[in-house]
Enzyme design. Structure first.
Site, PDB file in Angstrom:
ATOM      1  N   HIS A 181       0.844  -1.184   0.000  1.00  0.00           N
ATOM      2  CA  HIS A 181       0.000   0.000   0.000  1.00  0.00           C
ATOM      3  C   HIS A 181       0.884   1.240   0.000  1.00  0.00           C
ATOM      4  CE1 HIS A 181      -3.451  -2.306   2.096  1.00  0.00           C
ATOM      5  NE2 HIS A 181      -2.591  -3.151   1.578  1.00  0.00           N
ATOM      6  N   THR A 182       0.588   2.165  -0.875  1.00  0.00           N
ATOM      7  CA  THR A 182       1.371   3.395  -0.886  1.00  0.00           C
ATOM      8  C   THR A 182       0.894   4.288   0.241  1.00  0.00           C
ATOM      9  OG1 THR A 182       1.357   3.243  -3.292  1.00  0.00           O
ATOM     10  CG2 THR A 182       2.185   5.268  -2.330  1.00  0.00           C
ATOM     11  N   MET A 183       1.468   4.098   1.405  1.00  0.00           N
ATOM     12  CA  MET A 183       1.050   4.930   2.529  1.00  0.00           C
ATOM     13  C   MET A 183       1.986   6.099   2.725  1.00  0.00           C
ATOM     14  SD  MET A 183      -1.740   4.011   3.308  1.00  0.00           S
ATOM     15  CE  MET A 183      -2.906   3.275   4.407  1.00  0.00           C
ATOM     16  N   ASN A 220      -5.614   1.888  -0.644  1.00  0.00           N
ATOM     17  CA  ASN A 220      -4.394   1.780  -1.447  1.00  0.00           C
ATOM     18  C   ASN A 220      -4.321   2.977  -2.377  1.00  0.00           C
ATOM     19  OD1 ASN A 220      -2.098   0.913  -2.650  1.00  0.00           O
ATOM     20  ND2 ASN A 220      -3.097  -0.628  -3.927  1.00  0.00           N
TER      21      ASN A 220
END
Lengths: 241, 254
Positions: free
Chosen positions: A13-15, A117
């Site tokens: 996930h691009t956190m 996401n």
């Protein structure tokens, strides 16, 4: 996995973004709409990729400016190219304009955030389709999307918007518009450590969409306050104890 | 002779024909008369209802004309149940497009999408084709007012005037002679009524057997869809029916 959880591996996930772009400024002018951004992709606090174009032409009438995670911008760019190709392949005399593309981008961004996401970006989508009114939309990683006469992302929001609010008029000429966005990016370069002095300006006139080659902003560091030696000097200037 | 090649929809016969598709088109030729006329400032669709009975529960049952979007609607000829499935898909496609792109779906793109769907049933899956033909009427900013006809093979084309169902040949003949470029919506309505008078089974066509709908531009420049009221339909049909003793009047039966 919880319903809607994208993957077991949290790393998917691009956190938190890795390679990022900073400010993007968009504004309408008399005959169309312009977009401006610097050419830097930062790797954290390092000014790593200094020749990156953060503006992208979509279809025939639209420009996208991206701040935030560059890989997500590239991913979305591919999706948009596919969409533009499909549109062209219809061969039906209809072509999509900034309203359709910005709406589509808004939907993608909101749906991604709803799946936990996100595409970690702040976009400015601008364009003018022939004789229709110029269009300017802000879309970000939370799925927030709204139309405005002028917007800025990132630091530009704090440093540039006041300048835009004071100086923007709906009937500005192209040169005045370019000067205003350049001024905003100049202020950003002075005060935002992740900004850069090389910029590009994209213009949508209704018939053409053009992204200029990079130009360098003038920046001045010879201020007295900066160059004068203010620290009291002692005779013992070796500075040890 | 053809029997061996009909049961599989997705196989060609030795003569290169798809029998199931052709049989589907036969079914449609027995449907109620359905007519579409393209005017300069609007499109007219009308259809003759097959099920009219005093015993029908709801007074106004839609059988022929269905709205698809703000400025798009269609007329159906063929199996009503098949048509309902396709109409749901058409409506969903149109709204999904509007949701993604904040713009109404262009008419031709909607027609293409449903035709591609219908075509799938003639090529894979082993399922029979949809026994439905549509006349799709609509407006978009790209190409203005448009009229399309689709058939069970998944083919479609744009028309100035078209008819499907019983007596469609007669209907097309009349339209071939009487359709003129630059017709206004009112003239298109009158032409449609004239055609229906000739193709309908009954000598006294009235509103309870007919559905009429138009997509048109208001004097303020807005595009709207509406179904005609019974009174309007009755007037159109009465004006189009030749009076007794005139040429073309139905022969009185004894």
């Amino acid at each position: 996995m919880a319903p809607g959880q994208y993957s077991m591996d949290a790393k998917q996930h691009t956190m938190s973004p890795v390679v990022t772009g900073a400010t993007v400024i968009g504004m309408k002018y008399k005959d169309g709409v312009i977009l401006a951004a610097d050419t830097l992709a930062s790797y954290g606090n390092e000014a790593r990729y200094k020749d990156v174009c953060r503006l992208k032409k979509i279809g025939e009438y639209t420009l996208l400016g991206a701040g935030g995670e560059i890989s997500d911008f590239q991913y979305l760019s591919n999706l948009l190219d596919e969409l533009a190709d499909e549109d062209w392949l219809h061969e039906d005399g209809c072509s999509m304009g900034p309203k359709e593309y910005s709406s589509y981008i808004g939907r993608v961004m909101y749906n991604r955030r709803s799946k936990f996401n996100p595409l970690y970006n702040q976009f400015v989508v601008v364009g003018k389709k022939q004789d229709q009114a110029p269009h300017l939309m802000y879309v970000d990683h939370q799925g927030t999307a709204f139309e405005e006469d002028f917007v800025a992302t990132g630091f530009g929001m704090h440093l540039g918007i006041p300048l835009l609010r004071n100086n923007w008029r709906p009937d500005m000429s192209l040169d005045e518009a370019k000067a205003l966005v350049t001024k905003c990016l100049e202020v950003c370069f002075y005060r935002d450590c992740k900004a850069y002095c090389k910029i590009q300006i994209g213009v949508c006139t209704g018939t053409t969409v053009e992204i200029s080659p990079p130009t360098t902003i003038n920046h001045f560091w010879g201020h007295g306050a900066w160059t004068e030696r203010r620290l009291e000097e002692t005779s013992d200037s070796t500075g040890t104890w | 002779m053809a029997r061996r090649y009909d049961s599989r929809t997705t196989t060609f016969s030795p003569e290169g024909r798809l029998y199931q598709v052709e049989y589907a088109m036969e079914a449609i030729n027995l449907a109620g008369s359905t007519v579409g006329v393209l005017a300069e400032d609007g499109v007219v669709l009308a259809g003759e209802k097959k099920t009219t009975s005093k015993l029908l529960d709801q007074a106004k049952q839609h059988e022929k004309l269905f709205q698809l979007d703000d400025a798009m609607f269609c007329a159906v000829a063929g199996l009503t149940s098949d048509a309902n499935i396709l109409i749901n898909r058409l409506r969903l496609s149109a709204q999904q497009h509007a949701y993604s792109f904040s713009e109404p779906m262009p008419v031709e793109q909607l027609v293409t999408s449903i035709c591609d769907y219908k075509q799938g049933y003639t090529q894979f899956g082993g399922l029979r084709p949809f026994g439905v033909s549509f006349l799709v009427a609509g407006y978009d900013v790209h190409h203005g007012f448009q009229l399309y006809h689709t058939d069970p093979s998944g083919n479609f084309s744009g028309w100035k005037g078209y008819a499907i169902g019983v007596n469609n040949n007669t209907a097309m003949q009349i339209m071939r002679q009487d359709w003129k470029p630059g017709m206004k919506t009112q003239e298109a309505l009158e032409l449609t009524a004239k055609v229906l008078v000739k193709t309908m089974d009954t000598a006294s066509p009235t509103a309870d057997r007919l559905e009429f709908g138009i997509v048109y531009k208001t004097p303020e420049g807005q595009v709207k869809f509406r179904m005609l009221k019974d009174a309007e339909i009755n007037k159109l049909m009465a004006d189009a029916t030749p009076k007794e003793g005139e040429e073309g009047a139905p022969a009185s039966s004894s």
